[in-house]
Design an enzyme around this catalytic site. Structure first.
Site, PDB file in Angstrom:
ATOM      1  N   GLY A  10      -9.387   2.662  -6.037  1.00 25.08           N
ATOM      2  CA  GLY A  10      -9.410   2.045  -4.720  1.00 25.08           C
ATOM      3  C   GLY A  10      -8.406   2.689  -3.790  1.00 25.08           C
ATOM      4  N   PHE A  13      -3.422  -0.474  -0.726  1.00 24.70           N
ATOM      5  CA  PHE A  13      -3.459  -1.868  -0.277  1.00 24.70           C
ATOM      6  C   PHE A  13      -4.765  -2.578  -0.670  1.00 24.70           C
ATOM      7  CE2 PHE A  13      -1.292   0.795   2.924  1.00 24.70           C
ATOM      8  CZ  PHE A  13       0.018   0.395   2.689  1.00 24.70           C
ATOM      9  N   GLU A 103      -0.706   4.208 -10.643  1.00 29.39           N
ATOM     10  CA  GLU A 103      -0.655   5.447  -9.853  1.00 29.39           C
ATOM     11  C   GLU A 103      -1.009   6.658 -10.720  1.00 29.39           C
ATOM     12  OE1 GLU A 103      -0.498   5.170  -6.792  1.00 29.39           O
ATOM     13  OE2 GLU A 103       0.501   3.246  -6.418  1.00 29.39           O
ATOM     14  N   CYS A 166      -9.895  -4.002  11.880  1.00 29.88           N
ATOM     15  CA  CYS A 166     -11.057  -4.864  12.095  1.00 29.88           C
ATOM     16  C   CYS A 166     -11.227  -5.756  10.875  1.00 29.88           C
ATOM     17  CB  CYS A 166     -12.331  -4.032  12.349  1.00 29.88           C
ATOM     18  SG  CYS A 166     -12.939  -3.141  10.907  1.00 29.88           S
ATOM     19  N   TYR A 191       0.631   5.094   5.781  1.00 22.57           N
ATOM     20  CA  TYR A 191      -0.808   4.949   5.524  1.00 22.57           C
ATOM     21  C   TYR A 191      -1.326   3.616   6.036  1.00 22.57           C
ATOM     22  CZ  TYR A 191       0.012   8.812   2.288  1.00 22.57           C
ATOM     23  OH  TYR A 191       0.372  10.016   1.738  1.00 22.57           O
TER      24      TYR A 191
END
Length: 226
Positions: A10, A13, A103, A166, A191
């Site tokens: 993914g 966040f 990670e 959004c 980021y």
């Protein structure tokens, strides 16, 4: 005995570390009665985000929930530590082994590590490896070796977050600062989680800004798409 490899992918966040923390808590809950479980949690030594001390390392979610872990530079050397730990007198009777890697895109020899560990671990033990990490860099290109695990994995999950601009789900990580190097450790100051639409909007804005066509404030972008 059961040996499994699960991949959690993914953008930034999207809750990947939170998912690892959930897995370790469930594992502890299941194994706490008879103390039959052994846990190894590790992350690359280049990621020191949110750490408050150099003495103890943690995997840490963006909302600051954490669990102690090992900092690793050479994952194959750490494999030797895992194997030796499993064979100590204290741990010989422990049949369930959980290995969590956060990670994973920053670690070399990931596939070799998993395949060798499955072959080397004692046959009377259950071993579950869970690797989480980015499925792409800020340019949506593969990063590290994590994607090479997919062909040998039991499951692959791609998590999504929320776009910073959004209500859509975020599927990419967009870098908002200068710098073309692929690896640049940082948080939301570097980021932003974005949907497909805002990824391309950023592409256009950054292009115009680069060539002095316009100026913009990254925190005040409000765009309506019809």
């Amino acid at each position: 005995m059961v040996k499994t490899l699960d991949i959690i992918l993914g953008p930034m966040f999207s809750g990947k570390t939170s998912k690892l923390l959930e897995i370790v808590n469930n594992f502890k809950s299941i194994n706490q009665k008879d103390n039959s479980g052994l846990i190894f949690i590790l992350k690359p030594d280049i990621d020191r985000r949110y750490e408050e001390s150099d003495e103890i390392s943690h995997i840490i979610s963006h909302d600051k929930i954490k669990h102690e872990c090992y900092l690793v530079n050479d994952i194959m050397r750490f494999q030797d530590y895992i194997l030796s730990s499993c064979r100590t007198e204290e741990n010989l009777r422990k049949k369930d082994i959980l290995i969590l890697i956060d990670e994973g895109q920053f670690l070399k020899d990931l596939r070799k590590f998993c395949e060798t560990l499955f072959k080397s671990i004692d046959k009377d033990k259950n071993i579950k490896i869970v690797v989480s990490g980015l499925d792409g860099d800020f340019e949506r290109n593969p990063i590290g070796e994590i994607l090479t695990l997919i062909p040998i994995s039991d499951s692959v999950v791609k998590l999504k977050g929320k776009c910073d601009f959004c209500s859509n789900q975020s599927i990419f990580s967009k870098r908002i600062c200068d710098g073309k190097e692929q690896v640049l450790i940082g948080g939301n100051n570097i980021y932003k989680p974005v949907c497909r639409l805002h990824y391309w909007i950023f592409k256009i804005i950054v292009y115009r800004y680069t060539y002095n066509i316009c100026q913009y404030n990254i925190d005040s972008i409000v765009i309506t798409w019809w």
